[in-house]
Scaffold this active site. Structure first.
Site, mmCIF file in Angstrom:
data_model
loop_
_atom_site.group_PDB
_atom_site.id
_atom_site.type_symbol
_atom_site.label_atom_id
_atom_site.label_comp_id
_atom_site.label_asym_id
_atom_site.label_seq_id
_atom_site.Cartn_x
_atom_site.Cartn_y
_atom_site.Cartn_z
ATOM 1 N N LYS A 146 24.393 44.743 84.377
ATOM 2 C CA LYS A 146 24.852 45.741 83.417
ATOM 3 C C LYS A 146 25.689 45.030 82.350
ATOM 4 C CE LYS A 146 26.451 50.499 84.135
ATOM 5 N NZ LYS A 146 27.304 51.323 85.011
HETATM 6 O O1 G3P Z 1 28.844 54.207 85.445
HETATM 7 C C1 G3P Z 1 28.930 54.720 84.165
HETATM 8 C C2 G3P Z 1 29.275 56.188 84.065
HETATM 9 O O2 G3P Z 1 28.438 56.960 84.870
HETATM 10 C C3 G3P Z 1 30.739 56.503 84.155
HETATM 11 O O3 G3P Z 1 30.993 57.865 84.300
HETATM 12 O O4 G3P Z 1 32.530 59.696 84.898
HETATM 13 O O5 G3P Z 1 33.473 57.432 84.354
HETATM 14 O O6 G3P Z 1 32.502 58.879 82.567
HETATM 15 P P1 G3P Z 1 32.459 58.492 84.016
#
Ligand code: G3P
Length: 220
Positions: free
Chosen positions: A83
């Site tokens: 990533k």
């Molecule tokens: O892994 C990336 C993403 O899904 C992060 O989500 O909830 O931290 O905005 P969040």
């Protein structure tokens, strides 16, 4: 549509893998920090539980170190997806790693123009963050619609749209209606997908009526 789980919590991953509905895993530096584990150990462990793509994020921000970190992570297992953030150096790293046959997930995407760049850089996945856009009063799902439409215009764009930062089941359902390829969901949202009060009510009615018959299917 593929379902990934967005966590580095091994107990959760093991539990969800048993449903047979889990196609992959995404992690990020915050999720690794939350797990309290060492990144190489936890990614190796996740890859031994899940056959599909397992995203592991680089921590560097310059091309040379990102490339080294990406190659190091990719050596853990064949299903590791490196990533990288959507920056100039991140996309250069994406191009280089993709050319070497490593799967790459380009993360922190917040615009259609960024998604076009990721596809041109040969990303395996683009991760637009819908919840974080909603959080600042922008239209997260509108971005997914735009990216899916754009990618569908070009056979050469093989990048899959991986909807990230999902907060609730409606994000998932809207993503499916738009034709997004993958959704990465926090464990609690995956569990919410099963629930409907009429399912619970209906099942309890059936069980009550069945008990009154005194029958057993296996005894007949
Ligand atoms: O892994 C990336 C993403 O899904 C992060 O989500 O909830 O931290 O905005 P969040």
């Amino acid at each position: 549509m593929k379902f990934f789980v967005d966590t580095a919590d091994l107990a959760e991953i093991r539990d969800l893998a048993q449903t047979g509905l889990l196609d992959g895993v995404t992690t990020n530096p915050s999720l690794i920090a939350k797990s309290g584990a060492k990144i190489l150990d936890v990614i190796a462990e996740i890859c031994s539980v899940v056959d599909g793509p397992v995203s592991a994020e680089v921590a560097a921000t310059d091309y040379d170190t990102m490339l080294k970190e990406g190659r190091h992570l990719a050596k853990i297992a064949p299903n590791v997806t490196v990533k990288v953030p959507l920056t100039v150096d991140g996309l250069k790293t994406c191009k280089a790693l993709s050319a070497e046959g490593t799967m790459v997930n380009v993360t922190l995407c917040f615009s259609a123009s960024q998604a076009i760049l990721a596809a041109k850089a040969g990303a395996t996945f683009i991760s637009p963050f819908v919840g974080r856009l909603d959080d600042i009063g922008q239209d997260g799902m509108g971005l997914i619609d735009e990216i899916v439409q754009i990618y569908n215009q070009y056979d050469a764009f093989t990048t899959e749209v991986l909807v990230a930062s999902i907060r609730h089941p409606i994000h998932l359902v809207e993503s499916a209606k738009m034709g997004a390829h993958v959704a990465t969901l926090p464990p609690n949202v995956i569990r919410q997908l099963y629930n409907h009060p009429l399912t619970d009510k209906g099942l309890s009615g059936f069980l009550k009526d069945w008990a009154a018959t005194g029958q057993s299917i296996l005894d007949q």
